[in-house]
Design a protein around this motif. Structure first.
Motif, PDB file in Angstrom:
ATOM      1  N   LEU A 121       5.379   7.330 -13.810  1.00  0.00           N
ATOM      2  CA  LEU A 121       4.339   7.200 -13.105  1.00  0.00           C
ATOM      3  C   LEU A 121       3.386   8.197 -13.547  1.00  0.00           C
ATOM      4  CD1 LEU A 121       5.639   6.519  -9.404  1.00  0.00           C
ATOM      5  CD2 LEU A 121       4.894   4.930 -11.089  1.00  0.00           C
ATOM      6  N   LEU A 122       3.889   9.580 -13.567  1.00  0.00           N
ATOM      7  CA  LEU A 122       3.067  10.515 -13.887  1.00  0.00           C
ATOM      8  C   LEU A 122       2.602  10.642 -15.432  1.00  0.00           C
ATOM      9  CD1 LEU A 122       3.560  14.337 -13.003  1.00  0.00           C
ATOM     10  CD2 LEU A 122       3.022  13.474 -15.476  1.00  0.00           C
ATOM     11  N   SER A 136       0.079   7.769 -15.664  1.00  0.00           N
ATOM     12  CA  SER A 136      -1.274   7.958 -15.320  1.00  0.00           C
ATOM     13  C   SER A 136      -2.275   8.767 -16.129  1.00  0.00           C
ATOM     14  CB  SER A 136      -1.357   8.521 -13.947  1.00  0.00           C
ATOM     15  OG  SER A 136      -0.898  10.172 -14.045  1.00  0.00           O
ATOM     16  N   ARG A 137      -1.600   9.411 -17.176  1.00  0.00           N
ATOM     17  CA  ARG A 137      -2.522  10.299 -18.078  1.00  0.00           C
ATOM     18  C   ARG A 137      -2.141  10.019 -19.455  1.00  0.00           C
ATOM     19  NH1 ARG A 137       0.452  16.209 -16.942  1.00  0.00           N
ATOM     20  NH2 ARG A 137       2.361  15.657 -17.947  1.00  0.00           N
ATOM     21  N   MET A 156       1.913   1.994  -3.534  1.00  0.00           N
ATOM     22  CA  MET A 156       0.774   2.382  -4.247  1.00  0.00           C
ATOM     23  C   MET A 156       0.781   4.147  -3.993  1.00  0.00           C
ATOM     24  SD  MET A 156      -0.502   0.065  -6.010  1.00  0.00           S
ATOM     25  CE  MET A 156       1.052  -0.938  -6.144  1.00  0.00           C
ATOM     26  N   GLN A 157       1.196   4.510  -3.183  1.00  0.00           N
ATOM     27  CA  GLN A 157       1.184   6.009  -2.879  1.00  0.00           C
ATOM     28  C   GLN A 157       1.926   6.640  -3.973  1.00  0.00           C
ATOM     29  OE1 GLN A 157      -1.108   6.822  -0.431  1.00  0.00           O
ATOM     30  NE2 GLN A 157      -1.292   4.581  -0.351  1.00  0.00           N
ATOM     31  N   PHE A 203      -6.070   3.819  -2.934  1.00  0.00           N
ATOM     32  CA  PHE A 203      -5.269   3.184  -2.173  1.00  0.00           C
ATOM     33  C   PHE A 203      -4.841   3.836  -0.774  1.00  0.00           C
ATOM     34  CE2 PHE A 203      -4.293   0.968  -6.049  1.00  0.00           C
ATOM     35  CZ  PHE A 203      -4.624  -0.400  -5.758  1.00  0.00           C
ATOM     36  N   LEU A 243      -9.233   7.826 -18.471  1.00  0.00           N
ATOM     37  CA  LEU A 243      -8.427   8.309 -17.530  1.00  0.00           C
ATOM     38  C   LEU A 243      -9.048   8.641 -16.205  1.00  0.00           C
ATOM     39  CD1 LEU A 243      -6.560  10.990 -19.982  1.00  0.00           C
ATOM     40  CD2 LEU A 243      -5.907   8.764 -19.370  1.00  0.00           C
ATOM     41  N   GLU A 244     -10.362   8.963 -16.098  1.00  0.00           N
ATOM     42  CA  GLU A 244     -10.609   9.187 -14.766  1.00  0.00           C
ATOM     43  C   GLU A 244     -10.745   7.807 -14.097  1.00  0.00           C
ATOM     44  OE1 GLU A 244     -11.614  11.585 -13.215  1.00  0.00           O
ATOM     45  OE2 GLU A 244     -12.581  10.735 -11.301  1.00  0.00           O
ATOM     46  N   PHE A 301      -6.099   4.132  -8.820  1.00  0.00           N
ATOM     47  CA  PHE A 301      -4.705   4.254  -7.973  1.00  0.00           C
ATOM     48  C   PHE A 301      -5.194   5.114  -6.839  1.00  0.00           C
ATOM     49  CE2 PHE A 301      -2.992   2.205 -11.600  1.00  0.00           C
ATOM     50  CZ  PHE A 301      -2.030   1.482 -11.369  1.00  0.00           C
ATOM     51  N   ARG A 302      -6.018   6.289  -7.053  1.00  0.00           N
ATOM     52  CA  ARG A 302      -6.300   7.006  -5.913  1.00  0.00           C
ATOM     53  C   ARG A 302      -6.945   6.535  -4.533  1.00  0.00           C
ATOM     54  NH1 ARG A 302      -6.667   9.804  -2.475  1.00  0.00           N
ATOM     55  NH2 ARG A 302      -7.391  11.953  -2.237  1.00  0.00           N
ATOM     56  N   ARG A 331      -8.939   5.183 -14.599  1.00  0.00           N
ATOM     57  CA  ARG A 331      -7.515   5.002 -14.107  1.00  0.00           C
ATOM     58  C   ARG A 331      -6.971   5.772 -12.999  1.00  0.00           C
ATOM     59  NH1 ARG A 331      -3.596   6.116 -18.644  1.00  0.00           N
ATOM     60  NH2 ARG A 331      -4.981   4.906 -19.978  1.00  0.00           N
ATOM     61  N   TYR A 332      -7.263   7.050 -12.915  1.00  0.00           N
ATOM     62  CA  TYR A 332      -7.119   8.087 -11.806  1.00  0.00           C
ATOM     63  C   TYR A 332      -7.387   7.182 -10.597  1.00  0.00           C
ATOM     64  CZ  TYR A 332      -6.162  12.295  -8.952  1.00  0.00           C
ATOM     65  OH  TYR A 332      -5.765  13.213  -8.508  1.00  0.00           O
ATOM     66  N   GLN A 333      -8.854   6.929 -10.487  1.00  0.00           N
ATOM     67  CA  GLN A 333      -9.594   6.247  -9.512  1.00  0.00           C
ATOM     68  C   GLN A 333      -8.872   5.020  -9.075  1.00  0.00           C
ATOM     69  OE1 GLN A 333     -11.047   8.128  -7.502  1.00  0.00           O
ATOM     70  NE2 GLN A 333     -11.704   9.809  -9.071  1.00  0.00           N
ATOM     71  N   ILE A 380       0.692  -1.485  -0.024  1.00  0.00           N
ATOM     72  CA  ILE A 380      -0.019   0.016  -0.022  1.00  0.00           C
ATOM     73  C   ILE A 380       0.818   1.327   0.075  1.00  0.00           C
ATOM     74  CG2 ILE A 380      -1.766   1.181   1.442  1.00  0.00           C
ATOM     75  CD1 ILE A 380      -2.766  -1.330  -0.195  1.00  0.00           C
ATOM     76  N   LYS A 438      -0.076   7.471  -6.755  1.00  0.00           N
ATOM     77  CA  LYS A 438      -1.427   8.224  -6.390  1.00  0.00           C
ATOM     78  C   LYS A 438      -0.973   9.767  -6.263  1.00  0.00           C
ATOM     79  CE  LYS A 438      -3.260   8.402  -1.923  1.00  0.00           C
ATOM     80  NZ  LYS A 438      -3.648   7.727  -0.777  1.00  0.00           N
ATOM     81  N   ARG A 467      -2.312  16.071 -12.887  1.00  0.00           N
ATOM     82  CA  ARG A 467      -3.758  16.665 -12.975  1.00  0.00           C
ATOM     83  C   ARG A 467      -3.371  18.340 -12.928  1.00  0.00           C
ATOM     84  NH1 ARG A 467      -9.209  13.308 -11.963  1.00  0.00           N
ATOM     85  NH2 ARG A 467      -8.825  12.030 -13.621  1.00  0.00           N
ATOM     86  N   VAL A 498       1.266   1.254 -14.114  1.00  0.00           N
ATOM     87  CA  VAL A 498       0.224   2.196 -13.816  1.00  0.00           C
ATOM     88  C   VAL A 498      -0.722   1.944 -14.794  1.00  0.00           C
ATOM     89  CG1 VAL A 498      -0.692   4.558 -13.434  1.00  0.00           C
ATOM     90  CG2 VAL A 498       1.600   4.071 -12.607  1.00  0.00           C
ATOM     91  N   LEU A 535       9.457  15.473  -9.583  1.00  0.00           N
ATOM     92  CA  LEU A 535       8.504  16.075 -10.585  1.00  0.00           C
ATOM     93  C   LEU A 535       8.049  17.467 -10.514  1.00  0.00           C
ATOM     94  CD1 LEU A 535       5.963  13.057 -10.411  1.00  0.00           C
ATOM     95  CD2 LEU A 535       7.695  13.568 -12.216  1.00  0.00           C
ATOM     96  N   ALA A 595       1.768  10.789  -7.867  1.00  0.00           N
ATOM     97  CA  ALA A 595       2.134  11.497  -9.265  1.00  0.00           C
ATOM     98  C   ALA A 595       1.026  11.517 -10.029  1.00  0.00           C
ATOM     99  CB  ALA A 595       2.864  10.214  -9.743  1.00  0.00           C
ATOM    100  N   GLU A 596      -0.115  10.814 -10.019  1.00  0.00           N
ATOM    101  CA  GLU A 596      -1.261  11.097 -10.987  1.00  0.00           C
ATOM    102  C   GLU A 596      -1.903  12.504 -10.530  1.00  0.00           C
ATOM    103  OE1 GLU A 596      -3.950   7.776 -10.714  1.00  0.00           O
ATOM    104  OE2 GLU A 596      -4.396   8.282  -8.716  1.00  0.00           O
TER     105      GLU A 596
END
Ligand SMILES: [Zn+2]
Lengths: 291, 266
Positions: free
Chosen positions: B129-130, B133-134, A186-187, B260, B250-251, B257-258, B253-255, A183, A190, A197, B157, A224, A192-193
């Motif tokens: 990773l970044l 994710s997009r 996984m952060q 955790f 994309l939404e 990983f969001r 995929r975001y959720q 877990i 999280k 945005r 990812v 980043l 990074a994404e």
């Protein structure tokens, strides 16, 4: 020769609330010591320093080493007075892996660092400019990133995106919180994404790397930033030095993984002395002001 | 030996089928591409384009060898930064041409060395990773063996994350865990179990979405059976994902990983 034997001292590197509790035996063996916590020893130049000589910037008066800071100390030298508003102040960890004694590990860390988890987030003004701010604390289980650190940083980034604000993150970390297992890994994705945005929204992220920034934090949000600043001589890297030595069986070069090494190799924009940081951040924020 | 430790020894066997074998068994006309356009070509990462039946896809994976010679060529499956950057280059290429991406993960971890640090191992992983994710095209990540920490998640990812029965995924190796947290390297089996690094455990906490059983006679003795299952699943899932609106893709995929994290707020 040990002129200073027996008496107590504390080291700034070890978390200042933990001073002088070690046994006499251990103290004699470890390092020189001086009466009553009025003196400290710099772990860089080894000089014994009169504590009152150390200002709120926590620099060694002898060699200018940048000692590790807590978030509250960081707020005091960074934010405009009276502007700090904390976010998610009450978030605490659970024990996702049922790691034995994790609760006790956490409790001990909370007492030592005086905070509930390894990062403090909020919003404030710096030199009159609004920003979101996150600060990690290496005194809390080596600033390791588990669920709470990941969630608080992610929320801070999302808050910045929603409110069209820049975000500044002061990093210091030994890496992932191993006691939380997968877990904690996984952060990395999280945070990074969320930064992805924030980036898409055209907003500014400034990473300020402080000693030490390693492992999963380096391999996610530390690297980043649109702009990456570092404090002088901060240790910055992905792998730990002992791990590298164990892998390649070679001596590591002088200054390896220090801020100056990272600047030379192109991974840091600027090395900024702590006394200049607030002013530089203020300028950067002003240069990116919207509207 | 506990179940976790059994899987650890199975996936580390030198005859364990590797990424190239999976690519050959699942796709047609694989054309390999080299290099990150920045520094070098990393043999630890294999990538290129191929057909999945009639669907053009980009395939990227971490390669281990079956012999010492092969392992020297692919650095024992531990990529340097240029490996992760090659992977990202090929994934961005896939995005441009609206091809889905399939990644194969099998690594003890990203390489720890002087050059890796000089060239920004941390930055390379973080950037992947970044950008993953997009990435505006579907991504499916498949763990076929070891999944060691940051070096594994840098290719994982995905919209869907799958794993073979004996695959594993953890924040560090059980050896590392035992020696760092307990200072006792003899407690490896205990660490492997505690870390919940097996496919069964990872299904429970939704780190992976699907587990593919391995043949009783050993994966190396019947790769085709598993490859056929994977191919079927890829065709099904990718054709669905290719139909999806990009913003929804994309939404989701975001959720994925969001979500955790375990914590309390009071
Ligand atoms: Zn000093």
């Amino acid at each position: 020769m040990n002129l200073f034997g027996k008496k107590s001292y504390f080291s700034l590197e070890g978390g200042e609330k933990e001073r002088t509790k070690r046994s006499d035996k251990k103290r004699q063996k470890a390092e020189p010591s001086i009466p009553d916590g009025m003196w400290i020893k710099c772990n860089t130049c080894k000089a014994i320093i009169y504590k009152k000589e150390v200002t709120e910037y926590k620099l060694c008066p002898n060699c200018d080493a940048h000692f590790r800071m807590s978030p509250s100390e960081r707020i005091a030298i960074t934010c405009d007075e009276g502007t700090w508003v904390e976010l998610d102040a009450k978030m605490r960890p659970k024990n996702p892996m049922n790691y034995p004694d994790y609760e006790q590990v956490i409790e001990k860390a909370q007492k030592k660092a005086g905070i509930l988890e390894g990062v403090v987030t909020g919003r404030c003004k710096i030199c009159g400019q609004d920003t979101v701010l996150a600060m990690m604390d290496s005194h809390f289980i080596m600033g390791s990133m588990g669920s709470v650190v990941g969630e608080k940083v992610t929320r801070a980034v999302e808050y910045a995106t929603e409110n069209r604000l820049p975000i500044i993150i002061f990093t210091t970390s030994g890496g992932a919180r191993m006691q939380e297992g997968i877990i904690s890994l996984m952060q990395m994705a999280k945070v990074a994404e969320a930064l992805g945005r924030h980036d898409e929204a055209g907003l500014l992220y400034v990473a300020v790397l402080t000693d030490p920034t390693t492992g999963g934090v380096t391999a996610s949000f530390a690297m980043l930033g649109d702009i990456i600043l570092s404090e002088p001589k901060a240790l910055i890297g992905f792998a730990g030095q002992r791990v590298i030595q164990g892998t390649i069986h070679q001596k590591l070069p002088e200054g390896f993984q220090r801020a100056e090494f990272q600047l030379e190799h192109g991974f840091v924009d600027r090395i900024v002395h702590r006394e200049k940081l607030r002013e530089e951040l203020g300028k950067i924020l002003l240069l990116h002001k919207e509207g | 030996m506990n179940e976790a430790m059994k899987s650890v020894s199975i996936v580390r066997k030198i005859e364990r089928p590797n990424t190239r074998q999976f690519i050959d068994a699942i796709f047609n006309d694989f054309m390999e591409f080299h290099g990150d356009r920045l520094f070098a070509d990393d043999g630890a990462v294999v990538g290129g384009i191929a057909f999945l039946e009639k669907m053009p896809v980009t395939v990227v994976g971490i390669q281990k060898g079956h012999t010492l010679e092969e392992n020297v060529a692919c650095n024992f499956g531990s990529p340097n930064p240029e490996g992760y950057r090659k992977a990202l280059r090929l994934m961005k290429q896939a995005e441009k041409f609206h091809r889905p991406v399939v990644t194969f993960i099998n690594t003890a971890g990203a390489f720890c060395g002087i050059g890796a640090e000089e060239r920004g191992q941390g930055e390379a992983i973080a950037r992947n990773l970044l950008e993953m994710s997009r990435l505006k095209t579907p991504v499916i990540s498949i763990f076929i063996g070891e999944g060691g920490s940051g070096g594994a998640i840098a290719l994982a990812v995905g919209d869907a994350v799958w794993m073979l029965e004996h695959g594993m995924y953890s924040v560090l190796s059980p050896e590392g865990f035992a020696s760092i947290l307990w200072r006792d390297s003899s407690r490896v089996a205990e660490a492997a179990e505690l870390m919940k690094m097996t496919a069964k455990d990872l299904l429970k906490n939704e780190v992976i979405d699907r587990m593919f059983p391995e043949p009783k006679e050993g994966l190396e003795n019947n790769l085709d059976a598993v490859a056929a299952e994977l191919k079927k699943a890829l065709l099904e899932t990718l054709s669905k994902l290719m139909e999806e609106e990009t913003s929804l893709l994309l939404e989701n995929r975001y959720q994925r990983f969001r979500k955790f994290g375990e914590f309390v707020e009071s």
